[in-house]
Structures are given as C-alpha cells and as structure tokens.
Design an enzyme around this catalytic site. Structure first.
Site: not given
Ligand code: PRP
Ligand code: URA
Length: 213
Positions: A108, A112, A204, A207
């Site tokens: 994400r 945005t 997160d 993480d």
């Molecule tokens: C997180 C999560 C989803 C997304 C959800 O990933 O694992 O893929 O956010 O958010 P949304 O419903 O608003 O799209 P992130 O983009 O943080 O990437 P990561 O898994 O690499 O940490």
């Molecule tokens: N992605 C995450 O990992 N945690 C949240 O709360 C939202 C998006």
C-alpha cells in the site's frame, strides 16, 4: 455493516481466543507466526466445506471395496498477497498439502493507501482451479479487490478470499466489488484510523510476521 450474502464472519470462540493473543503487542514473532498458521487452518477447514472439487476413488478396506470421495488432485491453488499473506500459506497446506502456490506482490502506498502491484507469478492452468486468496488484513479492501481483479483477468472463475481481521469498510468494498467471490473473515474490527490501520487490529501484520520493525 450491511449483511452481505457473500461474506462469512466466523466469530468462533477458539479463533477469538487465538486472535486475542495475536493482537497483544507483547506476543513474540515466533508465536505470532504460529498463531497465524493455526487460525488459517481453522478458517480453511470451515471455508472449504463446500465447493471444493472432489472425485470418487475406489478403496479396498480389509473387509470390502467401496467408493469414496477425495479432494480432486491438483484442484486448489493458494494465492497469498505478499508479504503478510505468506504467513497463511502453511496453514492452508496443512489441509491441502499438494496445493500449488501463486504469489501476488502488493504494497500500500502509505500516502494514498492505494495498492501497488510489484510481482505476480501464478501456476499454469490456474484459470480452472479453485483459488484461495489469503491475506491476514483486510483494511480499505484495495489490495484484496485488485488481487481478485488480477486473478479474474487471468481467467480464474472460482475464487475465495480469506482474511483474519477485517475492517467494515474493506469487507463492504470487496463484497460489493466482487459479489461472486465468497469472503471469509475471522473477526470484524471497529474501523480504520487516519493511516488506514485497523482498530483495534494488531498493527502491521507483515512487520510482526517477519520482524521488520
Ligand atoms: C497489508 C496487508 C494487506 C494490505 C491491506 O499489506 O497485508 O495486503 O495491507 O490493506 P488494504 O486492505 O487497505 O489494501 P502491506 O501493504 O502493508 O504490505 P506488506 O504485507 O508487505 O507489509
Ligand atoms: N495492513 C496491516 O498490516 N495492518 C493494518 O491494520 C492495515 C493494513
């Protein structure tokens, strides 16, 4: 949130128990990873109770021969949305050990909140398979919507989406954008904060799974 025909919220006491530990900021990375896998297995058991392709085989017991239903070979594909979705793959593999895995890489944009796709590698023939998309967090729903749209562009017809924690905004968005896709969420949280994080949530997920913060 509205009641959607294509949304199942589990709200099972055993899953709730595990999610309580998952949320705790003191839970270690190892325990977090193990809990994500365990919750995923419980969710998979329930979400795959209908619709999974089966076939009949002949089994010879010590007493006689009978016809039995088994899961059709090579019929299920797991598609984790990277990174955090990776944490759910083993949990599905416990029940579908021979399922192939396709990967969709998305992150994400922090300003945005829109997802950006950086990777996509799917098994050959995925269009005819039963595709289970996994991502522990369904926040704005942007990542799930785009991942499902990408799979549809590749010809996939049988798609289910499974997420551990959902925000009402995200669940509604995916349910309305993809009414033909069944969505399974373990628990529905209150809302999103101004940075698009789920409240109370668990922080997160990527993480916490991979120790990057
Ligand atoms: C997180 C999560 C989803 C997304 C959800 O990933 O694992 O893929 O956010 O958010 P949304 O419903 O608003 O799209 P992130 O983009 O943080 O990437 P990561 O898994 O690499 O940490
Ligand atoms: N992605 C995450 O990992 N945690 C949240 O709360 C939202 C998006």
């Amino acid at each position: 949130m509205k009641n959607y025909e294509n949304v199942v919220i589990f709200d099972h006491p055993l899953i709730r128990h595990k999610i309580a530990i998952l949320r705790d900021e003191k839970t270690s990375m190892k325990e977090f990873r193990e809990l994500v896998e365990e919750i995923t297995t419980l969710m998979t058991y329930e979400s795959m109770k209908d619709g999974v392709p089966t076939e009949e085989i002949t089994v010879k017991t010590p007493l006689e021969t009978c016809r039995q239903q088994v899961v059709a070979d090579n019929s299920v594909v797991i598609v984790p949305i990277l990174r955090a979705g990776l944490g759910m793959v083993n949990g599905v593999h416990v029940l579908f050990p021979s399922a192939r895995v396709g990967h969709i890489g998305m992150y994400r944009n922090e300003e945005t909140l829109k997802p950006e796709t950086y990777y996509c590698k799917l098994p050959e023939g995925i269009e005819d398979k039963f595709v289970l998309v996994v991502d522990p967090m369904l926040a704005t729903g942007g990542s799930a919507c785009d991942a499902i749209a990408l799979l549809k562009e590749r010809g996939c017809k049988h798609i289910r989406f499974m997420s551990i924690i959902g925000a009402p905004e995200g669940v509604s968005r995916v349910a309305e954008t993809h009414p033909d896709v069944k969505i399974y969420v373990s628990t529905l949280d209150r809302c999103l904060n101004e940075n698009g994080y789920i409240l109370p949530g668990l922080g997160d997920a990527g993480d916490r799974l991979f120790g990057t913060k």
